[in-house]
Scaffold this active site. Structure first.
Site, short mmCIF file in Angstrom:
data_model
loop_
_atom_site.label_atom_id
_atom_site.label_comp_id
_atom_site.label_asym_id
_atom_site.label_seq_id
_atom_site.Cartn_x
_atom_site.Cartn_y
_atom_site.Cartn_z
N HIS A 35 5.17 10.03 -7.12
CA HIS A 35 4.36 9.70 -8.31
C HIS A 35 3.96 10.96 -9.09
O HIS A 35 2.85 11.04 -9.62
CB HIS A 35 3.10 8.93 -7.89
CG HIS A 35 3.37 7.51 -7.50
ND1 HIS A 35 3.52 6.50 -8.41
CD2 HIS A 35 3.54 6.95 -6.27
CE1 HIS A 35 3.76 5.35 -7.75
NE2 HIS A 35 3.78 5.60 -6.45
N GLU A 67 1.15 5.32 3.87
CA GLU A 67 2.44 6.00 4.12
C GLU A 67 2.23 7.32 4.85
O GLU A 67 3.18 7.84 5.45
CB GLU A 67 3.18 6.26 2.80
CG GLU A 67 3.84 5.03 2.20
CD GLU A 67 2.96 4.31 1.20
OE1 GLU A 67 1.72 4.42 1.32
OE2 GLU A 67 3.50 3.64 0.31
N ASP A 109 1.72 7.80 -1.37
CA ASP A 109 2.44 6.52 -1.35
C ASP A 109 3.79 6.61 -2.06
O ASP A 109 3.98 7.46 -2.93
CB ASP A 109 1.59 5.43 -2.01
CG ASP A 109 1.27 5.76 -3.47
OD1 ASP A 109 0.98 6.95 -3.75
OD2 ASP A 109 1.34 4.87 -4.33
N GLU A 110 4.66 5.71 -1.68
CA GLU A 110 5.91 5.42 -2.40
C GLU A 110 6.66 6.69 -2.83
O GLU A 110 7.09 6.79 -3.98
CB GLU A 110 5.60 4.56 -3.63
CG GLU A 110 5.00 3.22 -3.25
CD GLU A 110 4.59 2.37 -4.45
OE1 GLU A 110 4.75 1.16 -4.39
OE2 GLU A 110 4.10 2.94 -5.46
N CYS A 111 6.81 7.61 -1.89
CA CYS A 111 7.55 8.84 -2.23
C CYS A 111 9.04 8.61 -1.98
O CYS A 111 9.46 8.45 -0.83
CB CYS A 111 7.03 10.00 -1.38
SG CYS A 111 7.93 11.51 -1.68
#
Ligand code: ACM
Length: 635
Positions: free
Chosen positions: A278, A404, A352-354
């Site tokens: 992000h 995460e 998150d969401e890497c």
């Protein structure tokens, strides 16, 4: 004679009904203990205040009560001598602390002659004021004087205190920017429901929203994108020279002002700097922070991630390079300033969401893995997170991250914010790490709160009832490690404050009750009764809310060649009326009683809910083609 007595019976029934509904108490979140008494207090233009005039915190809280009360009632409510006994509202701090109510609790005692409010600390008095407003008639929310209202506070004895110390709302000010004044407005609204933590999501692919003086390009470049409207995530990619005029950021002075504004209302601000994924805005400002050489642009809401059934990958590298020392030098500068700006004990580092598909191709990452003995890319992220934890701790702060950060091994002292359900939080708590629960199935208030046929589109729904089911302590988990919970408002699809309100309320009522009230006090039907009272308060205050709880839930399946439609409602006691002939149903149309077969040639189903003779839900049209798609998907 007969008709006269009938008249009196009717009169009695009407007046009793009116006075009963007038004295129904509708506090959200539900207090720990509330006893009703027969006496009641009536606020009038002679009512006085008794409070400690030498205590600045107490005076600020008293003013927050009298200022709003004056706006709505026109009564001045001057300070009176401490000995005043009749027609007073007194606010006092306990001389010896009440062990039951703690730092944030309070007691309220309403008698015919006065209202006594007491707490151990100023925060408790502040929450008592929120309860007092909710005890008063809804017109107390008015910004202009309301005449002729009987300003009754019903007789009650309340003892109240929170179940959890962390009662949060997250506000994403990146995907759409919200000004300092709008953030203050959000704080004003959340504290009415006894929230005490505002998590500001400050950085993401679409913007960098906090000034970092030592890294000016973060905001000079990173705070600006192309202005686009429609469905975020599907926008046409910006052209090379399209003006980047949408955005903004908070200066150091803005942050100081916000932090003080929040503190005056007993709200801590948790800053989030979301790394290593992000991070497109950061990389657009300083491309050397990426493992993948290139020119980067702050995302303007065009698609650059690919989501699949099993995971996701990035089409453009939006990550910081874990193998580059310069990244840690930059993060040291960022967290130095963030730590100075925000007094709260935690800093959120995202995590998150890497997407790791560009790391996989990076020579530098391969070398790092070899050098550090990291066996996969989760361990690479864990290596990064542990280094960030050291930086954050070196600034005197504790680190929290999305769940995460458990992957590849949790950093030694990290707190975990559990969003992909409660599983990650439970796992972290079992490892004796602190946890904040914000499971997406209950507390993601950016998701639709009803059917896609009527709600502004987002990929999934969380209905009010789902939010009300939120239980921050999963079974088998030691509650000592669960600091509390929060609802998260991501703003990809939220362009303005009115829609932020629509998405927040009433689901944030539900989450407030889950984090403040004892679990045993929760009662769905009674909650709905109180929500409806608060809708009326919001009507007076002109705050927007979603009426989605009145709309039906649709469940379609195949029945031979036809479709079968089942419908239900979250709220009890509603009737559903429907049509298949394109006309608008009302209560003289077929009433839903059991699953119905959709006529083979019908093109649309139109549905509306009623309570008795009154329409209460919205008129919803779903195409039969859409229903067919839903049924096909279910197979
Ligand atoms: C998240 O919703 N990606 C934390």
């Amino acid at each position: 004679m007969k008709s006269l007595s009938l008249f009196f019976i009717c009169f009695w029934m009407v007046t009793t009904a009116v006075s009963q509904s007038a004295t129904e108490i509708s506090i959200i979140p539900q207090p720990v203990s509330l006893e009703k008494k027969s006496a009641r207090f009536v606020l009038n233009n002679q009512t006085k205040i008794v409070s400690d005039t030498r205590n600045a915190d107490v005076q600020r809280i008293v003013r927050s009560f009298t200022n709003q009360a004056r706006k709505a009632t026109g009564f001045t409510m001057a300070q009176a001598a401490p000995a005043t006994k009749a027609n007073v509202i007194s606010f006092s701090l306990n001389r010896s602390p009440d062990k039951v109510i703690g730092k944030e609790g309070y007691t309220i005692d309403v008698t015919a002659t006065g209202v006594q409010v007491a707490a151990n600390d100023a925060a408790g008095l502040f929450y008592a004021v929120q309860t007092l407003f909710q005890l008063l008639p809804k017109e107390i929310e008015s910004q202009t004087v309301v005449k002729k209202t009987n300003w009754v506070i019903p007789g009650v004895q309340i003892t109240d205190y929170p179940r959890f110390a962390w009662r949060g709302l997250m506000f994403d000010v990146v995907r759409h920017f919200f000004t300092k004044e709008q953030v203050k407005q959000y704080i004003d609204e959340m504290v009415k429901y006894k929230y005490n933590l505002l998590h500001l999501h400050l950085t993401d692919d679409q913007g960098w929203r906090v000034e970092i003086k030592s890294l000016p390009k973060l905001t000079e470049v990173g705070a600006w994108r192309v202005d686009k409207t429609g469905t975020f995530g599907t926008f046409t990619p910006p052209t090379e020279n399209e003006p980047r005029t949408y955005g903004g950021f908070y200066t150091h002075n803005d942050i100081k002002e916000l932090v003080q504004y929040a503190a005056d209302r007993f709200v801590n601000i948790l800053p989030e700097v979301d790394v290593p994924g992000h991070s497109m805005a950061a990389v657009a400002a300083y491309p050397e922070l990426s493992c993948t050489p290139g020119t980067y642009r702050v995302s303007s809401g065009e698609k650059f991630m690919q989501w699949t059934d099993t995971g996701f990958y990035a089409l453009v590298d939006n990550t910081l390079c874990p193998a580059n020392d310069k990244v840690y030098e930059v993060l040291d500068k960022v967290f130095t300033e963030v730590a100075q700006l925000f007094p709260f004990e935690y800093i959120h580092m995202g995590g998150d969401e890497c997407a790791k598909n560009f790391w996989e191709k990076s020579e530098a990452v391969k070398q790092l893995m070899q050098k550090e003995g990291l066996k996969d890319l989760h361990e690479v992220q864990s290596y990064f997170v542990k280094k960030v934890e050291k930086i954050i701790e070196s600034k005197g702060k504790k680190m929290i991250g999305w769940d995460e950060i458990l992957e590849g091994g949790l950093a030694p002292n990290a707190a975990v914010m559990s969003w992909r359900g409660s599983k990650g939080g439970a796992e972290a708590a079992k490892m004796q790490h602190e946890v904040v629960m914000s499971p997406n199935n209950n507390t993601y208030i950016d998701l639709m709160q009803g059917d896609a046929a009527i709600e502004p589109p987002v990929y999934k729904s969380v209905r009010l009832k789902d939010s009300y089911k939120f239980e921050p302590v999963p079974e088998g988990v030691d509650p000592r490690f669960i600091k509390g919970g929060q609802a998260n408002l991501w703003t990809e699809q939220i362009y303005n404050m009115r829609h932020a309100q629509y998405m927040t309320w009433p689901r944030a009522f539900a989450v407030a009750e889950c984090v403040w009230s004892p679990a045993a006090k929760k009662n769905w039907n009674d909650f709905i009764r109180r929500v409806e009272d608060h809708f009326e308060r919001f009507n007076v205050a002109e705050i927007k809310y979603a009426p989605s709880m009145y709309d039906p839930i649709f469940d379609v399946s195949k029945d031979g060649d036809q479709l079968k439609l089942a419908m239900s409602t979250e709220v009890e006691g509603l009737d559903i009326y429907y049509s298949f002939d394109n006309s608008f149903p009302d209560r003289f149309y077929p009433k839903y009683t059991q699953p119905v077969k959709i006529p083979i040639d019908a093109q649309n189903v139109k549905v509306i809910t009623y309570r008795g003779k009154e329409p209460i839900g919205r008129m919803i049209t779903i195409t039969v083609a859409d229903l067919k798609k839903r049924a096909d998907k279910k197979k």
